[in-house]
Scaffold this motif. Sequence first.
Motif, mmCIF file in Angstrom:
data_model
loop_
_atom_site.group_PDB
_atom_site.id
_atom_site.type_symbol
_atom_site.label_atom_id
_atom_site.label_comp_id
_atom_site.label_asym_id
_atom_site.label_seq_id
_atom_site.Cartn_x
_atom_site.Cartn_y
_atom_site.Cartn_z
ATOM 1 N N GLU A 109 -6.361 14.771 -12.434
ATOM 2 C CA GLU A 109 -7.351 14.354 -11.365
ATOM 3 C C GLU A 109 -6.598 13.650 -9.986
ATOM 4 O O GLU A 109 -7.025 13.852 -9.005
ATOM 5 N N LEU A 110 -5.397 13.113 -10.495
ATOM 6 C CA LEU A 110 -4.423 12.933 -9.077
ATOM 7 C C LEU A 110 -4.210 13.871 -8.367
ATOM 8 O O LEU A 110 -4.253 13.603 -7.032
ATOM 9 N N ALA A 111 -3.851 15.095 -9.096
ATOM 10 C CA ALA A 111 -3.630 16.141 -8.076
ATOM 11 C C ALA A 111 -4.785 16.600 -7.278
ATOM 12 O O ALA A 111 -4.854 17.147 -5.941
ATOM 13 N N ARG A 112 -5.838 16.513 -7.887
ATOM 14 C CA ARG A 112 -7.307 17.064 -7.280
ATOM 15 C C ARG A 112 -7.335 15.961 -6.094
ATOM 16 O O ARG A 112 -8.000 16.680 -5.300
ATOM 17 N N GLN A 113 -7.589 14.768 -6.211
ATOM 18 C CA GLN A 113 -7.686 14.072 -5.258
ATOM 19 C C GLN A 113 -6.858 13.965 -4.238
ATOM 20 O O GLN A 113 -7.333 13.541 -2.971
ATOM 21 N N ALA A 114 -5.674 14.170 -4.357
ATOM 22 C CA ALA A 114 -4.897 14.273 -3.387
ATOM 23 C C ALA A 114 -4.801 15.656 -2.438
ATOM 24 O O ALA A 114 -4.126 15.766 -1.293
ATOM 25 N N GLY A 115 -5.716 16.420 -2.875
ATOM 26 C CA GLY A 115 -5.954 17.835 -2.132
ATOM 27 C C GLY A 115 -6.786 17.301 -0.787
ATOM 28 O O GLY A 115 -7.460 16.228 -0.700
ATOM 29 N N ALA A 116 -6.522 18.225 0.201
ATOM 30 C CA ALA A 116 -7.196 17.914 1.645
ATOM 31 C C ALA A 116 -7.703 19.128 2.176
ATOM 32 O O ALA A 116 -7.816 20.499 1.359
ATOM 33 N N ASP A 117 -8.069 19.137 3.433
ATOM 34 C CA ASP A 117 -8.801 20.318 3.919
ATOM 35 C C ASP A 117 -7.636 21.309 4.408
ATOM 36 O O ASP A 117 -8.079 22.465 4.752
ATOM 37 N N THR A 118 -6.428 21.142 4.602
ATOM 38 C CA THR A 118 -5.515 21.721 5.115
ATOM 39 C C THR A 118 -4.289 21.674 4.165
ATOM 40 O O THR A 118 -3.803 20.692 3.623
ATOM 41 N N PRO A 119 -3.487 23.288 4.067
ATOM 42 C CA PRO A 119 -2.525 23.001 3.018
ATOM 43 C C PRO A 119 -1.339 21.999 3.330
ATOM 44 O O PRO A 119 -0.551 21.555 2.522
ATOM 45 N N PHE A 120 -1.257 21.896 4.574
ATOM 46 C CA PHE A 120 -0.091 20.760 5.071
ATOM 47 C C PHE A 120 -0.377 19.435 4.387
ATOM 48 O O PHE A 120 0.655 18.852 3.945
ATOM 49 N N VAL A 121 -1.750 18.828 4.595
ATOM 50 C CA VAL A 121 -1.993 17.549 4.196
ATOM 51 C C VAL A 121 -1.902 17.514 2.724
ATOM 52 O O VAL A 121 -1.499 16.324 2.121
ATOM 53 N N THR A 122 -2.472 18.634 2.066
ATOM 54 C CA THR A 122 -2.267 18.910 0.638
ATOM 55 C C THR A 122 -0.746 18.577 0.145
ATOM 56 O O THR A 122 -0.609 17.966 -0.786
ATOM 57 N N ALA B 50 3.976 10.055 7.657
ATOM 58 C CA ALA B 50 3.966 9.280 6.270
ATOM 59 C C ALA B 50 2.935 8.433 6.476
ATOM 60 O O ALA B 50 2.546 8.192 5.367
ATOM 61 N N ILE B 51 3.047 7.663 7.498
ATOM 62 C CA ILE B 51 2.123 6.598 7.684
ATOM 63 C C ILE B 51 0.587 7.068 7.295
ATOM 64 O O ILE B 51 -0.192 6.493 6.846
ATOM 65 N N MET B 52 0.169 8.208 8.082
ATOM 66 C CA MET B 52 -0.883 8.839 7.980
ATOM 67 C C MET B 52 -1.450 9.357 6.651
ATOM 68 O O MET B 52 -2.414 8.972 6.165
ATOM 69 N N VAL B 53 -0.278 9.813 5.904
ATOM 70 C CA VAL B 53 -0.646 10.387 4.604
ATOM 71 C C VAL B 53 -0.909 9.074 3.801
ATOM 72 O O VAL B 53 -1.848 9.262 2.778
ATOM 73 N N GLY B 54 -0.350 8.024 3.871
ATOM 74 C CA GLY B 54 -0.596 6.796 3.182
ATOM 75 C C GLY B 54 -2.015 6.342 3.359
ATOM 76 O O GLY B 54 -2.855 6.082 2.337
ATOM 77 N N ASP B 55 -2.334 6.515 4.659
ATOM 78 C CA ASP B 55 -3.702 6.138 5.066
ATOM 79 C C ASP B 55 -4.787 7.021 4.293
ATOM 80 O O ASP B 55 -5.983 6.790 3.924
ATOM 81 N N TYR B 56 -4.404 8.212 4.251
ATOM 82 C CA TYR B 56 -5.280 9.401 3.620
ATOM 83 C C TYR B 56 -5.442 9.190 2.047
ATOM 84 O O TYR B 56 -6.730 9.231 1.825
ATOM 85 N N LEU B 57 -4.371 8.782 1.506
ATOM 86 C CA LEU B 57 -4.553 8.519 -0.084
ATOM 87 C C LEU B 57 -5.452 7.063 -0.182
ATOM 88 O O LEU B 57 -6.163 7.119 -1.241
ATOM 89 N N PHE B 58 -5.196 6.238 0.699
ATOM 90 C CA PHE B 58 -5.903 5.026 0.353
ATOM 91 C C PHE B 58 -7.538 5.410 0.733
ATOM 92 O O PHE B 58 -8.039 4.880 -0.104
#
Length: 331
Positions: A23-36, A119-127
């Motif tokens: 589920e962690l891997a699934r939740q970290a998925g995003a709309d673009t390959p780069f963000v994923t 890195a900051i925005m990815v942290g924000d995305y995961l939160f």
Amino acid sequence: MSQPVTSEFTDFVTDKLDLVEEELARQAGADTPFVTEAANHIISAGGKRFRPLLVVLSSQLARQDPDDTGTVSDQDLVRAAVVMELTHVASLYHDDVMDEATLRRGAESANQRWGNSVAIMVGDYLFARASEAVAGLGTDFVRLQAQTFARLVQGQIAETRGPQPGEDPLQHYLDVVADKTGSLISAAAVFGGMVAGLPQTQLAVLRRFGEEIGLVFQLADDLLDITSTRTGKTPGIDLREGVATLPVLLLRASSDPADQPVRDLLDADLSSDEALARALEGLRASHVMDEARAGIRSRADRARSELAALPAGPARDALAQLCDEVVSRSS
């Protein structure tokens, strides 16, 4: 008195943690390959998954029979564990930017690879993903996660500012560790208890247990910077970066003139491998290492004593065993 944890219960916990990993891997998925890719960067590097483990163990405290499969739904259990780990991982992206880290879990850090802004925005995305997931558990879970994240941020701010004039550096360090590490580990234990529907009295016990074992976890980890190369962690990183951890603070607080030569080694330019090796050797031979280990054991004993107020069974036995395992990391 705790009993040895059965292989059946260990297998049960492992199966639940496998579901969490998926589920962690699934939740970290995003709309673009780069963000994923960027969002999975730290997750895919592995980690101890200590917080999900606490969620799983605490969720099984009402289970008396080791062979009982329990009544906690996998959906709620996995969601609670994932919320805790996503919140933790989100904070790591931010920490690495603050610390200008180049490595995380043996791999290139996200800020080193893609820059601070990403890195900051990815942290924000995961939160944000953690916040979305926790909404499915109810307002009490949302409130605790928000309170916990507020403590994480305050701890990071306090660490960045450092101890203020008149403030005890050792107490400042312990307060930072409590906010940055203890708060989330405590919340993980409570999340598991909430999923299981434990009464408020037992949730309060889990909160106190989590705070103590969280401090033990971080203090033991900090000691590894000095003592061990077995974990793959390069020793002396904190020393070289001027990060004062428990043994260093104990040494600086000592009034014994015999400690001055070691302090001089720590105050020297540690940019060369030779100077760092001398500082590590001096610190490892110092009495403060035994004092630090004694302090860690004492906190682990306090954490273990809290467990007496929780229902007996395989989950409580596993939590007691965890106290010993965390302490052994500092040996």
